[in-house]
Enzyme design. Structure first.
Site, short mmCIF file in Angstrom:
data_model
loop_
_atom_site.label_atom_id
_atom_site.label_comp_id
_atom_site.label_asym_id
_atom_site.label_seq_id
_atom_site.Cartn_x
_atom_site.Cartn_y
_atom_site.Cartn_z
N LYS A 176 0.79 -1.23 0.00
CA LYS A 176 0.00 0.00 0.00
C LYS A 176 0.83 1.29 0.00
O LYS A 176 0.39 2.33 0.50
CB LYS A 176 -1.00 0.04 1.19
CG LYS A 176 -1.82 -1.19 1.41
CD LYS A 176 -2.31 -1.89 0.17
CE LYS A 176 -3.38 -1.22 -0.61
NZ LYS A 176 -3.73 -2.03 -1.83
N HIS A 190 7.42 -7.23 -2.36
CA HIS A 190 7.34 -6.71 -0.99
C HIS A 190 8.38 -7.37 -0.08
O HIS A 190 8.29 -7.27 1.14
CB HIS A 190 5.95 -6.99 -0.39
CG HIS A 190 4.80 -6.32 -1.05
ND1 HIS A 190 4.83 -5.00 -1.46
CD2 HIS A 190 3.55 -6.76 -1.35
CE1 HIS A 190 3.65 -4.69 -1.98
NE2 HIS A 190 2.87 -5.73 -1.92
N SER A 235 -4.97 2.85 4.09
CA SER A 235 -5.15 2.21 2.79
C SER A 235 -5.26 0.69 2.97
O SER A 235 -6.12 0.03 2.38
CB SER A 235 -3.95 2.57 1.89
OG SER A 235 -4.02 1.93 0.66
S1 PPS Z 1 -0.39 -3.13 -3.13
O1 PPS Z 1 -1.65 -3.89 -2.87
O2 PPS Z 1 0.57 -3.30 -2.05
O3 PPS Z 1 0.18 -3.46 -4.44
O4 PPS Z 1 -0.88 -1.61 -3.11
P1 PPS Z 1 -0.03 -0.37 -3.63
O5 PPS Z 1 -0.11 -0.29 -5.10
O6 PPS Z 1 1.32 -0.39 -3.01
O7 PPS Z 1 -0.79 0.88 -2.98
C1 PPS Z 1 -2.10 1.22 -3.31
C2 PPS Z 1 -2.28 2.69 -2.93
O8 PPS Z 1 -1.57 3.50 -3.89
C3 PPS Z 1 -2.50 4.42 -4.44
N1 PPS Z 1 -2.14 4.75 -5.82
C4 PPS Z 1 -1.91 6.02 -6.25
N2 PPS Z 1 -1.88 7.18 -5.58
C5 PPS Z 1 -1.64 8.30 -6.30
N3 PPS Z 1 -1.43 8.31 -7.63
C6 PPS Z 1 -1.45 7.15 -8.34
N4 PPS Z 1 -1.26 7.18 -9.66
C7 PPS Z 1 -1.68 5.93 -7.63
N5 PPS Z 1 -1.77 4.63 -8.01
C8 PPS Z 1 -2.04 3.93 -6.88
C9 PPS Z 1 -3.84 3.70 -4.33
O9 PPS Z 1 -4.89 4.59 -4.52
C10 PPS Z 1 -3.72 3.14 -2.92
O10 PPS Z 1 -3.81 4.14 -1.92
P2 PPS Z 1 -5.18 4.61 -1.20
O11 PPS Z 1 -4.75 5.56 -0.12
O12 PPS Z 1 -5.83 3.37 -0.66
O13 PPS Z 1 -5.99 5.29 -2.25
#
Ligand code: PPS
Length: 288
Positions: free
Chosen positions: A45, A100, A130
């Site tokens: 996340k 991870h 998240s």
């Molecule tokens: S995972 O399941 O571990 O692969 O998740 P991960 O991709 O690491 O994290 C998901 C969160 O990243 C946000 N996200 C973004 N934020 C801003 N801009 C972009 N382009 C973007 N892409 C992914 C996603 O919305 C999740 O955060 P939250 O706070 O839940 O919205």
């Protein structure tokens, strides 16, 4: 607080989701990396899919100009989880991975300091929020009734990814063993173009202005949210499974959402633990 064992497999002290590829884990240290492989490493996340999308756009013109209709996860597969029948060994270079894993489970070859590693970190209060929503949404994670209970789990490291503090501290303190770039989610959010430039400079990839525009434009939250290939929608629907229909992988994508979820007492408790556990780690954090 106890966690249901069925969601988590602990391997050498680190919690993986139970759908991890065990054969791979057993051999992970001997995985033969190539000098031009690139690994995105994150605690869950923290911006993994975002970085997967960025690397796909930077490396593959077809991805950039939209002439391929391929899930980002096929371009940048997860290293330790399902690789959707991708033949990693015979895949042409450059191979791109997301993972991870903690520093101590990294393939030994990564310490040749040639293979590039990009470590993306995010302020852990937003990671917590998240992760709370994500775990209640998808079936592969254990659901939790309240943020308070989730915070207890998170701060005990009883989640997939184990303890956030150990993950970031471990990679940071062993940074000299790797060819690693640390990037912050919040910097990417505040100035995506500068972050992409920094990434490209580390990757030694030079993009034209036009290509740079295409990368930045297709990696914004709004554009990724509307593109099922970039945001896991298809894979979550068809393979991971959901508990309810209201969730989104691309949930909010903001800095400071924790303020809407943690009480002052919870936030202060978190701060005290953060101060203690992150002592001596000079990484910068942005909380709002
Ligand atoms: S995972 O399941 O571990 O692969 O998740 P991960 O991709 O690491 O994290 C998901 C969160 O990243 C946000 N996200 C973004 N934020 C801003 N801009 C972009 N382009 C973007 N892409 C992914 C996603 O919305 C999740 O955060 P939250 O706070 O839940 O919205």
């Amino acid at each position: 607080m106890e966690i249901s064992k069925s969601y988590i497999i602990n391997f050498k002290g680190y919690n993986f989701s139970s759908h991890v590829d065990m054969d791979l884990l057993e051999n992970i240290e001997n995985f033969e990396t190539r000098d031009d492989d690139v690994f995105i490493i994150t605690y869950p996340k923290s911006g993994t899919v975002w970085a997967q999308q960025l690397l796909s756009l930077i490396y593959f013109e077809e991805h950039r100009n939209g002439t391929e209709n391929l899930e980002t996860i096929y371009r940048v597969p997860f290293f330790e989880y399902s690789r959707y029948q991708i033949d990693i060994e015979n895949r042409p270079s450059p191979r791109l991975f997301a993972s991870h894993i903690p520093y101590y489970l990294a393939p030994k070859n990564l310490k040749n300091k040639k293979t590039k590693v990009i470590y993306i970190y995010r302020n852990p209060k937003d990671v917590l929020v998240s992760y709370f929503y994500f775990s209640n949404w998808v079936k592969v994670h254990e659901p939790t009734d309240t943020i308070e209970h989730y915070m207890e789990k998170f701060l005990d490291g009883k989640v997939v990814g184990s303890l956030w503090f150990d993950h970031i501290r471990g990679w940071y303190e062993h940074k000299h063993d790797f060819n690693i770039l640390f990037m912050m989610y919040e910097d990417m959010k505040k100035d995506l173009r500068s972050s992409v430039l920094k990434m490209c400079s580390f990757l030694q990839k030079e993009l034209s202005e036009e290509d740079m525009d295409a990368v930045v434009n297709q990696a914004t939250f709004e554009n990724m949210k509307s593109l099922p290939q970039a945001n896991y929608t298809n894979i979550i629907k068809s393979q991971v499974g959901m508990r309810h229909q209201d969730g989104h992988f691309m949930r909010k994508g903001t800095i400071g959402d924790w303020k809407h979820h943690l009480t002052v007492e919870q936030s202060e408790r978190f701060d005290r633990i953060f101060q203690r556990k992150m002592k001596g780690v000079p990484l910068e954090f942005i909380w709002d």
